[in-house]
Write an enzyme that holds these catalytic residues in place. Structure first.
Site, PDB file in Angstrom:
ATOM      1  N   ASP A  31       1.962  12.236  31.883  1.00  0.00           N
ATOM      2  CA  ASP A  31       1.500  13.571  32.244  1.00  0.00           C
ATOM      3  C   ASP A  31       2.405  14.609  31.574  1.00  0.00           C
ATOM      4  OD1 ASP A  31       1.226  16.080  33.936  1.00  0.00           O
ATOM      5  OD2 ASP A  31      -0.237  14.794  34.917  1.00  0.00           O
ATOM      6  N   ILE A  32       1.829  15.683  31.055  1.00  0.00           N
ATOM      7  CA  ILE A  32       2.640  16.705  30.381  1.00  0.00           C
ATOM      8  C   ILE A  32       3.405  17.597  31.361  1.00  0.00           C
ATOM      9  CG2 ILE A  32       1.200  16.753  28.306  1.00  0.00           C
ATOM     10  CD1 ILE A  32       0.064  19.446  29.368  1.00  0.00           C
ATOM     11  N   ASN A  87      -7.301  13.085  42.729  1.00  0.00           N
ATOM     12  CA  ASN A  87      -7.748  14.343  43.321  1.00  0.00           C
ATOM     13  C   ASN A  87      -9.261  14.401  43.138  1.00  0.00           C
ATOM     14  OD1 ASN A  87      -5.078  15.154  43.898  1.00  0.00           O
ATOM     15  ND2 ASN A  87      -4.836  15.881  41.815  1.00  0.00           N
ATOM     16  N   HIS A 100      -9.618  10.577  36.742  1.00  0.00           N
ATOM     17  CA  HIS A 100      -8.333  10.062  36.283  1.00  0.00           C
ATOM     18  C   HIS A 100      -7.453   9.794  37.492  1.00  0.00           C
ATOM     19  CE1 HIS A 100      -7.871  14.433  36.650  1.00  0.00           C
ATOM     20  NE2 HIS A 100      -6.564  14.231  36.835  1.00  0.00           N
ATOM     21  N   HIS A 102      -3.422   9.406  38.895  1.00  0.00           N
ATOM     22  CA  HIS A 102      -2.011   9.720  38.683  1.00  0.00           C
ATOM     23  C   HIS A 102      -1.196   8.555  39.234  1.00  0.00           C
ATOM     24  CE1 HIS A 102      -2.644  14.113  37.928  1.00  0.00           C
ATOM     25  NE2 HIS A 102      -3.750  13.864  38.631  1.00  0.00           N
TER      26      HIS A 102
END
Length: 108
Positions: A31-32, A87, A100, A102
């Protein structure tokens, strides 16, 4: 069906990332804006599903593959323990409407 998103552009190669996993159906990358010492995104290559409930209804095998990839990543990049977060919807914090997961680990 999901609209064009940053993840769709990553999947197509339009936006380059360092892929930690690249299977026929799933990619994973860091993750950025990490929220934990280990924060990896697991993203299906299909744009057909905007969120996890759509994915679960439409392709439960792909959802299972995402969970398996998350577990493998946690073993490789952390101690094997991890949080897996999806989410689902804008009011739940989803900002990219391409399903997606996390993978969060380390010092949570």
């Amino acid at each position: 069906m999901a609209e064009e998103t940053v993840f769709g552009k990553i999947v197509s190669g339009e936006i380059p990332v360092e892929k930690l996993v690249d299977t026929d159906r799933v990619i994973a990358f860091r993750d950025i804006a990490p929220q934990a010492p280990v924060h990896i995104l697991v993203v299906p290559k299909t744009i057909a599903y905007a969120n996890v409930t759509e994915l679960a209804a439409g392709d439960p095998a792909l959802l299972a593959e995402m969970v398996k990839v998350a577990q493998e990543l946690a073993k490789e990049y952390a101690d094997g323990d991890f949080r897996l977060v999806f989410n689902n919807g804008a009011n739940a914090g989803q900002t990219v409407f391409h399903v997606h997961a996390h993978v969060l680990a380390g010092g949570l």
